[in-house]
Design an enzyme around this catalytic site. Structure first.
Site, PDB file in Angstrom:
ATOM      1  N   TYR A 104      -5.643   0.378 -10.797  1.00  0.00           N
ATOM      2  CA  TYR A 104      -5.105   1.732 -10.758  1.00  0.00           C
ATOM      3  C   TYR A 104      -5.517   2.524 -11.989  1.00  0.00           C
ATOM      4  O   TYR A 104      -5.768   3.727 -11.906  1.00  0.00           O
ATOM      5  CB  TYR A 104      -3.583   1.679 -10.633  1.00  0.00           C
ATOM      6  N   ASP A 130      -5.280  -1.866   2.120  1.00  0.00           N
ATOM      7  CA  ASP A 130      -4.793  -1.378   0.831  1.00  0.00           C
ATOM      8  C   ASP A 130      -5.975  -1.266  -0.137  1.00  0.00           C
ATOM      9  O   ASP A 130      -6.961  -0.630   0.195  1.00  0.00           O
ATOM     10  CB  ASP A 130      -3.667  -2.287   0.323  1.00  0.00           C
ATOM     11  N   HIS A 181       3.117  -0.293   6.332  1.00  0.00           N
ATOM     12  CA  HIS A 181       1.894  -0.444   5.527  1.00  0.00           C
ATOM     13  C   HIS A 181       1.345  -1.861   5.616  1.00  0.00           C
ATOM     14  O   HIS A 181       0.131  -2.065   5.529  1.00  0.00           O
ATOM     15  CB  HIS A 181       2.224  -0.104   4.066  1.00  0.00           C
TER      16      HIS A 181
END
Length: 289
Positions: free
Chosen positions: A207, A100, A263
């Site tokens: 982010y 990730d 994931h």
């Protein structure tokens, strides 16, 4: 396993360490919204195989430092933390493993500091250029990445996420992983980490920083480090075609996919992930580079 604090200037990295002092160094980078515990199965497996393992809580997570500026979470800053661990270990080259956001940092480290890598292992995140190109060309990926845009809002994300004892995060992990992959103990460990003051803003700032600038790799987009990509095909956030497209960015690499994994591959298939990491780093010892 013990916990040490490794410093990159004023940035302290709370780091789980294991394995012999003379072993080749493996650095494990977790993703969002997890912590070092992502690698709970890999740390002992690698240590028992004779490797010196470092699994930090990345900056902003756990008891690691949480700088306040969004710019402090730029990938150019994050790879400096990885290099601080390398220097602390006193070695020229490391084996780097990431999932990730940790995988994004690992990709960027490989593009910027290839001379310091013996091998690269990536879990369920595409090459940065592949991801950006996919966002531009495929509306489906934009829909899958909706949370990235929500995180650009000021203040609101870090205010809403803690509702219901972090129900949003707990529900996402449960809903998007295989049944039983996350134990009650895993979730409690994460909740304890999320409750540490400043953690929510720091995690979300990753982010925010990513959307404010699109850095250009200094040596081009091709990764020359021997690379193995491991990918759970049932990833609800990232399409599997990005994994295949990432292989084209490698001069020496391979992709292994798992149709029955998500994931959260290290939780879904802990023994398989450990085996594949060990296999890869044994095939590319630091001493031969």
């Amino acid at each position: 396993m013990n916990t040490n604090y490794i410093y990159n200037g004023p940035i302290a990295l709370e780091t789980r360490c294991a394995g012999p002092d003379d072993g080749e160094v493996v650095v494990l980078l977790h993703g969002f919204p997890e912590c070092w515990n992502t690698w709970k199965a890999q740390i002992p497996a690698l240590a028992e195989a004779g490797y010196r393992v470092f699994a930090p809580n990345m900056r902003g997570y756990g008891q690691s430092s949480k700088p306040s500026d969004v710019a402090d979470y730029h990938v150019d800053e994050l790879i400096k933390d990885v290099d601080a661990i390398r220097r602390y270990a006193g070695v020229e080259k490391i084996h780097l493993v990431g999932h990730d956001w940790g995988a994004m940092v690992a990709w960027w480290f490989a593009l910027n500091k290839p001379e310091q890598l013996a091998s690269l292992t990536i879990l369920n995140v595409p090459h940065p250029t592949v991801f950006l190109n996919t966002l531009k060309r495929k509306p489906l990926q934009i829909l899958k990445s909706w949370y990235v845009f929500y995180f650009q809002l000021p203040y609101l994300p870090e205010l809403t996420v803690p509702f219901g004892n972090y129900f949003i995060f707990r529900n996402v992990l449960k809903r998007t992983s295989n049944q039983g992959s996350y134990t009650a103990e895993d979730i409690q460990t994460l909740v304890d980490h999320w409750k540490i003051p400043g953690t929510m803003r720091a995690q979300i700032n990753y982010y925010r920083s990513a959307m404010r600038s699109q850095p250009v790799p200094p040596h081009g987009n091709t990764v020359h480090t021997p690379t193995r990509i491991l990918w759970g095909e049932n990833d609800l956030a990232l399409t599997v075609d990005m994994a295949h497209n990432s292989v084209s960015m490698l001069t020496e690499g391979e992709l292994i996919t798992y149709p029955d994994a998500t994931h959260w591959l290290a939780h879904d298939k802990p023994e398989e992930v450990s085996l594949r990491i060990l296999e890869h780093i044994r095939n590319h010892p630091a001493s031969k580079h």
